[in-house]
Design an enzyme around this catalytic site. Sequence first.
Site, PDB file in Angstrom:
ATOM      1  CG  ASP A 191      -2.163   0.901   0.946  1.00 24.52           C
ATOM      2  OD1 ASP A 191      -2.087   1.778   0.072  1.00 24.52           O
ATOM      3  OD2 ASP A 191      -3.182   0.741   1.638  1.00 24.52           O
TER       4      ASP A 191
HETATM    5  C1  NOJ Z   1      -3.911   4.015   0.440  1.00 22.50           C
HETATM    6  C2  NOJ Z   1      -5.123   3.146   0.497  1.00 22.50           C
HETATM    7  O1  NOJ Z   1      -5.090   2.378   1.671  1.00 22.50           O
HETATM    8  C3  NOJ Z   1      -5.277   2.233  -0.688  1.00 22.50           C
HETATM    9  O2  NOJ Z   1      -6.523   1.596  -0.592  1.00 22.50           O
HETATM   10  C4  NOJ Z   1      -5.131   2.998  -1.954  1.00 22.50           C
HETATM   11  O3  NOJ Z   1      -5.348   2.153  -3.055  1.00 22.50           O
HETATM   12  C5  NOJ Z   1      -3.732   3.601  -1.984  1.00 22.50           C
HETATM   13  N1  NOJ Z   1      -3.602   4.519  -0.864  1.00 22.50           N
HETATM   14  C6  NOJ Z   1      -3.429   4.355  -3.261  1.00 22.50           C
HETATM   15  O4  NOJ Z   1      -4.093   5.552  -3.279  1.00 22.50           O
END
Ligand code: NOJ
Length: 748
Positions: A266
Amino acid sequence: MAVCACSRKSEEDRFIDDLLSRMTLEEKIGQMNQLDPSWNAEEKEALIREGKVGSIFNIVGAKEVNRLQRMAVEETRLGIPLVAARDVIHGFKTIYPIPLGQGATFNPELIEQAAQATAKEAYQYGIRWAFSPMVDVAHDPRWGRVAEGYGEDPYLTSVMGAATVRGYQNDQMVNDQMVPGMAACVKHFAGYSASEGGRDYNTTWIPETQLRDIYLPPFKAAVEAGAMSLMCSFNDLNGLPSSANHHLNVDIFRDEWHSDALLVSDWGSGSDLVPHGLCADKKDAALRCINARMEMDMQGNIYNDYLTELVNEKKVNEQMINACVRSILRLKYRLGLFDNPYVPEDTPAPGDAELALRVAEESAVLLKNNGILPLNDQIVLITGPLAHQKKEQLGTWVFDGDTSLSITPLMAFEQMVNGICPNGKLIYEPGLTFSRDKNPVGIAKAVAAAKKADVILYFCGEEAILSGEARCRANLDLPGAQIEMMDALVATGKPVVMIVMAGRPLTIGRQVDQAAAVLYAFHGGTMAGPALYNILTGKVVPSGKTPITFPKMVGQIPLYYNRHNTGRPSYDPPMLIDSIPIGCPQFSIGQSSYWLETPTEPLFPFGFGLSYTTFEYGETKVCQSERRSVSENGLSAERSVSPKDGLYTVSCTIKNTGSYDAYETPQLYVRQLSGDLVRPLCELKGFQKIFIPAGETRDVTFTLTDDDLGYWHESHDGLSSRVWFATDDADFRFAILPYSQPLVPKDK
Ligand code: NOJ
């Protein structure tokens, strides 16, 4: 994708082997790096030209994506294409209901179509990789990200998540042109939704058995549906953050599930290992992540910065890097990027508003109706902070959603005004201008306007920004002065129909008591307005079912339907705080599991939703293949001698006893009454959404294997194994029901 799996496999492997053999260590590490536009443009482009970027994200638009792609394909030594990613969560320009609302449709075919239409729209803007579906099973509506998943049930989430994966990834023909699929990224692996206190990013403690029974099944279903990628989660799971969690990422994901999908971090979840307190510095974090086979680093840049050094120091084996790069190249290969790296730059075609309308209609759940709905020819007051909010009705995570396409409830009623509400029979007075508004002046105006109306339609709830990532709430009441406004509207004596647009279940028990009818719409997306108009006026019969339990009060959370009974189930009725005699001895209030302020029962159970018609469920019949025994009371089936060969057929007849043709969703629940481990009061094992014309009956049949009844069991050495019919005398009950209910009397 469209290529035959067997021939593709070997061709694909040969292609990747050859490419890998020609890559330098630096080029390999470059593929493991994903950048977004927050990087300085010159620096980013230089890195792409040097072959040090595998994927870009948050860059939208065919021309810009193609421009960067040209640098990768035409200017780097090996010409490996980039893959462009984006948070495509519930639509692109055309927005569908938030995933929680999609869960309420109980209609995976429809959700697959919505995902397919979304992939088609996103492709026109250069996007080939979506960071969704989120399949985190959520028991806690305080957690803001409850909006992004399909609710609390592992089975429903599995079915919906797999449908979304298929919808995104399938190639499709559009006007004789092939639109290639978009890779799904199933997230967040794993356990993220169990964050303590419903506070985002917080610690999770999940025993292995619960992890495997509740949290992992939707990921496994998505992998089986062919998901091309998974994303690590932010949480630490039993003390070990997912990006460094070898047990999750290798033992389970690779070795047990045999998945060849790509595992991406993530956003900076690799470098987060330092603030987590696991790693001393980012270099250490890179080492922990690569050893746990986190394959691509989203935004953290720890791989580009430290992997070469770690390989030179012999702390990281190049074989591990090869394995990661292989997954990345595989995803690109399966997307067809090596043959067709560019996207067409034509003017994008509009999205599918009709489909968005249908999903919004099916996602709304009728929670109460004293007979006022559907509306007739009454004079209606449209009021409330969400009656006319083009942006708010789209919900969370809509980076690309086109607000100008939104049709609000007010617009829908105005456009249809010659239908159910002839000219002059519609009054609009918002009262409050946004959900957190506390201005009493507006309320007074709405109350004055209500005097001229026969019915009040109160569009209340939460603005989009109150749910989603890092938008957790400790109080789930209607925010702002919406409760006061409800009281004031009810005091006019006019019937109030409450339409709730929100990213989560809210604690609206008192308002439900006050209202003549309650329609829970979640955030319905672009077409929320016409969908609600169609339901309120009876053009469409509501068919949504709650995908998550609605608590009466925050203190009940976590509250979910598939809980255990406890050894001391709740008294019925329980002894609430005001009924305890003053000075009564301790023993007289023991023996029962509940709160002094509320029984264990929720405001609305999982799977609940009314219709404009009524349905009568016949007796559940259970038949087991070996003994062909049909139970007398329709509840329990006899066990087979060889449990693993067991096959159950569970059926019942449902009659539409009202006057509307309508959809109903019979749900199959199972409970093990005794066995090796305590099991939930009931568990969803199947559902069907069927259309039953008024006055007609339909039969529904479900088949279950012993595998469906299996569950995980921890052995003494700490390893988990799946068991079926844990003990010889395990006793099961089956019931086909309109919503979740404990399958035995509480006192049993
Ligand atoms: C953080 C989030 O937890 C995730 O779900 C998302 O896809 C990513 N950022 C990218 O923006």
